[in-house]
Design a protein around this motif. Structure first.
Motif, PDB file in Angstrom:
ATOM      1  N   THR A 151      44.325  46.988  34.322  1.00 52.68           N
ATOM      2  CA  THR A 151      44.249  46.186  33.110  1.00 52.68           C
ATOM      3  C   THR A 151      44.168  44.714  33.482  1.00 52.68           C
ATOM      4  O   THR A 151      44.655  44.301  34.532  1.00 52.68           O
ATOM      5  CB  THR A 151      45.461  46.415  32.186  1.00 52.68           C
ATOM      6  N   ASN A 152      43.540  43.920  32.608  1.00 49.05           N
ATOM      7  CA  ASN A 152      43.556  42.472  32.807  1.00 49.05           C
ATOM      8  C   ASN A 152      44.535  41.794  31.868  1.00 49.05           C
ATOM      9  O   ASN A 152      44.546  40.564  31.743  1.00 49.05           O
ATOM     10  CB  ASN A 152      42.150  41.872  32.667  1.00 49.05           C
ATOM     11  N   TYR A 153      45.355  42.590  31.177  1.00 41.54           N
ATOM     12  CA  TYR A 153      46.516  42.012  30.507  1.00 41.54           C
ATOM     13  C   TYR A 153      47.480  41.542  31.590  1.00 41.54           C
ATOM     14  O   TYR A 153      47.625  42.185  32.635  1.00 41.54           O
ATOM     15  CB  TYR A 153      47.228  43.044  29.641  1.00 41.54           C
ATOM     16  N   CYS A 154      48.195  40.457  31.359  1.00 41.65           N
ATOM     17  CA  CYS A 154      49.188  40.005  32.345  1.00 41.65           C
ATOM     18  C   CYS A 154      50.236  39.153  31.651  1.00 41.65           C
ATOM     19  O   CYS A 154      49.917  38.281  30.835  1.00 41.65           O
ATOM     20  CB  CYS A 154      48.518  39.203  33.462  1.00 41.65           C
ATOM     21  N   VAL A 155      51.492  39.413  31.983  1.00 37.22           N
ATOM     22  CA  VAL A 155      52.591  38.651  31.374  1.00 37.22           C
ATOM     23  C   VAL A 155      52.826  37.329  32.090  1.00 37.22           C
ATOM     24  O   VAL A 155      53.591  36.494  31.619  1.00 37.22           O
ATOM     25  CB  VAL A 155      53.898  39.477  31.374  1.00 37.22           C
ATOM     26  N   TYR A 156      52.180  37.123  33.262  1.00 38.06           N
ATOM     27  CA  TYR A 156      52.336  35.880  34.007  1.00 38.06           C
ATOM     28  C   TYR A 156      51.324  34.840  33.538  1.00 38.06           C
ATOM     29  O   TYR A 156      50.267  35.185  32.997  1.00 38.06           O
ATOM     30  CB  TYR A 156      52.159  36.111  35.504  1.00 38.06           C
ATOM     31  N   GLY A 159      35.324  55.269  47.947  1.00 35.09           N
ATOM     32  CA  GLY A 159      36.744  54.997  47.859  1.00 35.09           C
ATOM     33  C   GLY A 159      37.071  54.149  46.653  1.00 35.09           C
ATOM     34  O   GLY A 159      36.197  53.747  45.882  1.00 35.09           O
ATOM     35  N   LEU A 160      38.361  53.850  46.491  1.00 37.02           N
ATOM     36  CA  LEU A 160      38.874  53.133  45.324  1.00 37.02           C
ATOM     37  C   LEU A 160      39.724  51.948  45.747  1.00 37.02           C
ATOM     38  O   LEU A 160      40.589  52.074  46.622  1.00 37.02           O
ATOM     39  CB  LEU A 160      39.725  54.090  44.472  1.00 37.02           C
ATOM     40  N   PHE A 161      39.451  50.786  45.151  1.00 38.47           N
ATOM     41  CA  PHE A 161      40.327  49.623  45.269  1.00 38.47           C
ATOM     42  C   PHE A 161      40.878  49.349  43.879  1.00 38.47           C
ATOM     43  O   PHE A 161      40.129  49.042  42.954  1.00 38.47           O
ATOM     44  CB  PHE A 161      39.561  48.403  45.785  1.00 38.47           C
ATOM     45  N   LEU A 162      42.198  49.462  43.715  1.00 36.78           N
ATOM     46  CA  LEU A 162      42.807  49.363  42.401  1.00 36.78           C
ATOM     47  C   LEU A 162      43.880  48.279  42.372  1.00 36.78           C
ATOM     48  O   LEU A 162      44.841  48.315  43.140  1.00 36.78           O
ATOM     49  CB  LEU A 162      43.415  50.705  42.002  1.00 36.78           C
ATOM     50  N   SER A 163      43.695  47.317  41.492  1.00 34.14           N
ATOM     51  CA  SER A 163      44.672  46.257  41.276  1.00 34.14           C
ATOM     52  C   SER A 163      44.994  46.216  39.790  1.00 34.14           C
ATOM     53  O   SER A 163      44.520  47.049  39.011  1.00 34.14           O
ATOM     54  CB  SER A 163      44.114  44.915  41.759  1.00 34.14           C
ATOM     55  N   SER A 164      45.794  45.240  39.378  1.00 38.48           N
ATOM     56  CA  SER A 164      46.157  45.167  37.970  1.00 38.48           C
ATOM     57  C   SER A 164      46.853  43.852  37.650  1.00 38.48           C
ATOM     58  O   SER A 164      47.473  43.233  38.519  1.00 38.48           O
ATOM     59  CB  SER A 164      47.099  46.325  37.598  1.00 38.48           C
ATOM     60  N   GLY A 165      46.736  43.445  36.389  1.00 39.69           N
ATOM     61  CA  GLY A 165      47.618  42.415  35.884  1.00 39.69           C
ATOM     62  C   GLY A 165      49.007  43.007  35.710  1.00 39.69           C
ATOM     63  O   GLY A 165      49.181  44.237  35.735  1.00 39.69           O
ATOM     64  N   ILE A 166      50.011  42.166  35.552  1.00 36.20           N
ATOM     65  CA  ILE A 166      51.385  42.650  35.411  1.00 36.20           C
ATOM     66  C   ILE A 166      51.655  42.948  33.946  1.00 36.20           C
ATOM     67  O   ILE A 166      51.560  42.064  33.088  1.00 36.20           O
ATOM     68  CB  ILE A 166      52.405  41.615  35.923  1.00 36.20           C
ATOM     69  N   ASP A 181      53.378  24.915  45.768  1.00 37.46           N
ATOM     70  CA  ASP A 181      52.120  25.253  45.105  1.00 37.46           C
ATOM     71  C   ASP A 181      52.341  26.319  44.033  1.00 37.46           C
ATOM     72  O   ASP A 181      51.787  26.237  42.928  1.00 37.46           O
ATOM     73  CB  ASP A 181      51.097  25.761  46.123  1.00 37.46           C
ATOM     74  N   LEU A 182      53.137  27.334  44.356  1.00 38.08           N
ATOM     75  CA  LEU A 182      53.419  28.388  43.390  1.00 38.08           C
ATOM     76  C   LEU A 182      54.193  27.839  42.191  1.00 38.08           C
ATOM     77  O   LEU A 182      53.910  28.197  41.040  1.00 38.08           O
ATOM     78  CB  LEU A 182      54.215  29.515  44.058  1.00 38.08           C
ATOM     79  N   THR A 183      55.175  26.980  42.448  1.00 35.73           N
ATOM     80  CA  THR A 183      55.960  26.399  41.356  1.00 35.73           C
ATOM     81  C   THR A 183      55.064  25.605  40.411  1.00 35.73           C
ATOM     82  O   THR A 183      55.251  25.619  39.188  1.00 35.73           O
ATOM     83  CB  THR A 183      57.052  25.489  41.924  1.00 35.73           C
ATOM     84  N   LYS A 184      54.074  24.959  40.968  1.00 36.42           N
ATOM     85  CA  LYS A 184      53.162  24.135  40.183  1.00 36.42           C
ATOM     86  C   LYS A 184      52.174  24.967  39.375  1.00 36.42           C
ATOM     87  O   LYS A 184      51.932  24.684  38.190  1.00 36.42           O
ATOM     88  CB  LYS A 184      52.397  23.193  41.114  1.00 36.42           C
ATOM     89  N   LEU A 185      51.618  26.019  39.982  1.00 37.47           N
ATOM     90  CA  LEU A 185      50.515  26.742  39.351  1.00 37.47           C
ATOM     91  C   LEU A 185      50.830  28.200  38.991  1.00 37.47           C
ATOM     92  O   LEU A 185      50.090  28.806  38.223  1.00 37.47           O
ATOM     93  CB  LEU A 185      49.288  26.720  40.267  1.00 37.47           C
ATOM     94  N   ALA A 186      51.896  28.761  39.553  1.00 39.69           N
ATOM     95  CA  ALA A 186      52.271  30.152  39.253  1.00 39.69           C
ATOM     96  C   ALA A 186      53.790  30.240  39.169  1.00 39.69           C
ATOM     97  O   ALA A 186      54.444  30.835  40.033  1.00 39.69           O
ATOM     98  CB  ALA A 186      51.726  31.096  40.320  1.00 39.69           C
ATOM     99  N   PRO A 187      54.379  29.641  38.127  1.00 34.22           N
ATOM    100  CA  PRO A 187      55.840  29.476  38.071  1.00 34.22           C
ATOM    101  C   PRO A 187      56.640  30.764  38.066  1.00 34.22           C
ATOM    102  O   PRO A 187      57.826  30.753  38.423  1.00 34.22           O
ATOM    103  CB  PRO A 187      56.048  28.688  36.761  1.00 34.22           C
TER     104      PRO A 187
END
Length: 432
Positions: free
Chosen positions: A61-66, A104-111, A173-179
């Motif tokens: 899914t491309n839904y994400c709570v972040y 093969g399969l590459f599977l990722s997701s939003g959180i 960097d994470l605090t600034k852009l991915a808190p």
């Protein structure tokens, strides 16, 4: 929403994750099952722009709570959303495999909901493919940082490779852009995967050791395939979303390789997008910077360079005009020229224009006769670059040329646009 519409949205959303190359896993076809994978990897076919298309690469899914500012799927984005069920992904994978579209399969997701819930959904896909359909093709799952060790262990039991993306190179960097993300949590997830991989390898080695029983002569038991993520783990870093230097990126990469035994680190140049956060750059970094980072990464993994050798305090970023190996040689001219017929393996690996495969051939050939310049030509050494830094049985460079202040400008040529097949050939040759 129709499956085709979901596929259009979620396959496009997955294109930003570059850590999807497949190699290192061997799975034989099971009786009554479907598929297999080889240790050489499964990436065989390429599109005209160079993308490998033999993996079904999608998001659950491309839904994400972040709310990661650099991500088009962040919660504050107005992008069109979709979500697959595990059963839909299983059906797509099997249908595409039978039609010979993928291997093969590459599977990722939003959180969604929580890291554990999201990871359990990914695991359900891999478990269903392996147990219900006996699918032995390649499976790569995204490891969600913060998920419990138990669910991550089950993920590695079904998948060939796991990857927990570090995203950005520093906590600042994470605090600034991915808190919502913390580097320590990401590293803990990697550490857990590393421990499980090493434990599985040790169990596999133990299965192949000599076994003796009372009254029976000792016999050798064949080693079994590692049962946990046999292709290891990888990660991805976004380059150019912040001002963090290449020196910091390479130091982190070196630490990740040494601490977690990663198979690969992927560097992805930041791509600006409409309605982006004001803290993000409005222009993408030059793609050659991403290329230089891959070259530097290659030098650390195969040529014996340390991260600290590839940049300097005065110039913490890699030179975009010349490759990092040549740049190091120009900064350390006192170490050259190196005698091709006497230099050690470590010394030969430092010569610009000579790749690690060629070094092995040189060491083998010189046991029988002294190499001359013509021999290097036959070995396809890039002589235009290497001649300044080597001596052979019939050639020695002018010392004055090596000490010349203008030597660097001789190697800074106008960039050449390579075609698809030329670029692939250059990348696969390993010649730096």
């Amino acid at each position: 929403m129709e499956i085709a519409a979901k596929l259009e949205i979620l396959a496009d959303a997955a294109k930003y994750d570059a850590s999807c190359a497949s190699s290192g896993a061997i799975r034989k076809a099971a009786p009554g099952g479907i598929g297999n994978s080889t240790g050489l990897g499964i990436c065989h076919s390429y599109t005209p722009d160079g993308r490998c298309v033999s993996l079904l690469k999608i998001l659950l899914t491309n839904y994400c709570v972040y709310d990661c500012k650099f991500c088009v799927n962040r919660i504050s984005s107005d992008t069109r959303r979709a979500r697959f069920t595990p059963e839909e992904i299983i059906s797509l994978t099997l249908d595409f495999y039978r039609r010979n579209y993928i291997e093969g399969l590459f599977l990722s997701s939003g959180i969604i909901q929580s890291p554990d819930y999201t990871m359990e959904q990914l695991v359900a896909v891999a478990r269903g493919l392996r147990t219900e359909h006996k699918f032995n093709g390649y499976i790569h799952l995204k490891a969600i940082p913060g998920a419990t060790p138990e669910v991550l262990h089950e993920a590695g039991s079904w998948a060939d490779r796991l990857s927990a993306n570090v995203e950005l190179p520093t906590q600042a960097d994470l605090t600034k852009l991915a808190p919502e993300k913390e580097l320590v949590t990401i590293r803990q997830t990697m550490s857990g995967i590393t421990s499980d991989v090493e434990r599985a390898k040790e169990e596999s080695r133990a299965a192949g050791r000599n076994v003796s029983m009372p009254g029976i002569a000792p016999k050798r038991v064949s080693a079994k395939r590692s049962k946990f993520a046999p292709a290891g783990q990888s990660t991805q870093m976004i380059v150019g979303a912040t001002d963090t230097s290449d020196a910091t990126i390479l130091n982190l990469a070196s630490d990740l390789y040494g601490t977690h035994g990663l198979r690969r680190i992927y560097y992805s140049a930041f791509s600006p997008f409409p309605k982006a956060d004001s803290r993000l750059p409005i222009q993408a970094p030059p793609l050659v910077r991403e290329h230089r980072l891959y070259e530097a990464d290659w030098l650390m993994r195969y040529y014996g360079f340390s991260a600290g050798e590839l940049t300097t305090a005065e110039r913490p970023n890699l030179d975009l005009r010349v490759d990092p190996k040549l740049n190091w040689a120009l900064r350390n001219r006192e170490k050259f020229p190196i005698d091709i017929n006497r230099g050690s393996r470590d010394q030969l690996l430092r010569i610009p224009g000579i790749g690690y495969r060629t070094v092995s051939r040189i060491l083998s050939i010189r046991r029988y006769h002294r190499l001359r310049l013509e021999d290097l030509k036959k070995l396809r050494v890039f002589l235009q670059r290497a001649k300044t830094f080597v001596t052979t049985a019939d050639f020695s460079p002018e010392v004055a040329e090596l000490d010349s202040e203008g030597l660097e400008t001789e190697f800074v040529a106008a960039p050449k646009q390579l075609g698809l097949f030329e670029a692939r050939e250059a990348a696969m040759s390993g010649e730096l």
